[in-house]
Write an enzyme that holds these catalytic residues in place. Sequence first.
Site, PDB file in Angstrom:
ATOM      1  CB  CYS A  91     -16.485 -44.412 -18.183  1.00  0.00           C
ATOM      2  SG  CYS A  91     -15.739 -42.994 -18.993  1.00  0.00           S
ATOM      3  CG  HIS A 359     -19.932 -43.295 -22.674  1.00  0.00           C
ATOM      4  ND1 HIS A 359     -20.377 -43.813 -21.469  1.00  0.00           N
ATOM      5  CD2 HIS A 359     -18.573 -43.192 -22.551  1.00  0.00           C
ATOM      6  CE1 HIS A 359     -19.339 -43.996 -20.665  1.00  0.00           C
ATOM      7  NE2 HIS A 359     -18.236 -43.633 -21.291  1.00  0.00           N
ATOM      8  CB  CYS A 389     -12.009 -48.362 -21.049  1.00  0.00           C
ATOM      9  SG  CYS A 389     -12.961 -47.231 -22.090  1.00  0.00           S
TER      10      CYS A 389
END
Length: 403
Positions: A91, A359, A389
């Site tokens: 991510c 996202h 994160c």
Amino acid sequence: MSEAYIYDALRSPRGKGRADGSLHEVTSVALGKQMLNAIKDRSGLEGHAVEDVIWGNATQAMEQGGCLARTTVLASDLDERIPGLSINRFCASGMEAVNLAANQVRGGAGEAYIAGGVEMMSRVPMGSDGAAVAVDPTVALDSYFVPQGISADIIATEYGFSRDDADALAVASQNRAAEAWADKRFDKSIVTIKDVNGLTILERDEYMRPGTDMQSLGGLKPAFKDMGETMPGFDNVAKLKYPHLEAINHIHHAGNSSGIVDGAAAVLIGNKAFGEKYGLKPRAVIRATAKIGTDPTIMLTGPVPATQRILEQSGMSISDIDLFEVNEAFSAVVLRFMQAFDVDHDQVNVNGGAIAMGHPLGASGAIIIGTLLDEMERRGLGTGLATLCVASGMGAATIIERV
């Protein structure tokens, strides 16, 4: 050591990451190409203007496999002498691309870079790369692997966040995103995406759900309760790792978790000489970067130690930061960040986040840096911090300062 400046930061609108989403027919290369071309055109770049393109991507399989960065450069209008480096920090891939580029500039390894990332989640689904961290039992068993949704629910349980806490943050994200779009706060950064015929496909984030309220969210079933409590029973794995937890409180669902979307972002980073050569005014300096590994089971607490590390390394305190972007992977991630640093929500994700707008894994780190910079300029603020994160237990952070 040279300063690393941000000269431009662009992103695509985020499309629904499924077959009926507006960007589904656009390949990862085609979307990335439009971002690189927009950076080139807006900045008037010519020839071997940048040292490299560093491109983040979380699921490096199928059309996102190989060296996607180089493929995207070749498809774009950039000079073929510019190579291309694909990286993967899940991510945080887009942020790590920006941070790596900034540190290359600082170290004198080239005057400028384009950095960012892409994720076409409708075309290359999560997990389609068969990552060993999840499917190889020799790794997964020893690391007490659980899916990210279970990890988010562990955070809620460990740190005392309720379903109402999570839903309230999600409602705020939706309201803030709707207000930001109505106020045209993203106009400076959005690149309208077009098809091969030049017709507009998408010019606005399409995942948002304006009008979301506590009542509508209250009717949603916890998304990870069944996989936790029944088959395959990940709650038992979590309790083996954390025996002090008698039960996992499953509070996350589709409405307070990040949306699955398609998207891309690109940031132009260079030293002072590069800006002078092309007549560009720097918008911000990248003051510090950081990354860290964390507990791989609870997994998503990385923004806290990453922020602690970047503040320590830069000699700053949390009160020195004017504005924050904390990627909204799940509500509990942002709630834990605010709890750990006693930061008011009025300073965090003020234009909404991934819960409202989605996202796109490999792009999100670059997206939130651009969003942070735009809002700092709008408010006349000096210093901002962006953090995410990261799957398998990592965290990343970037501090930028307006110039």
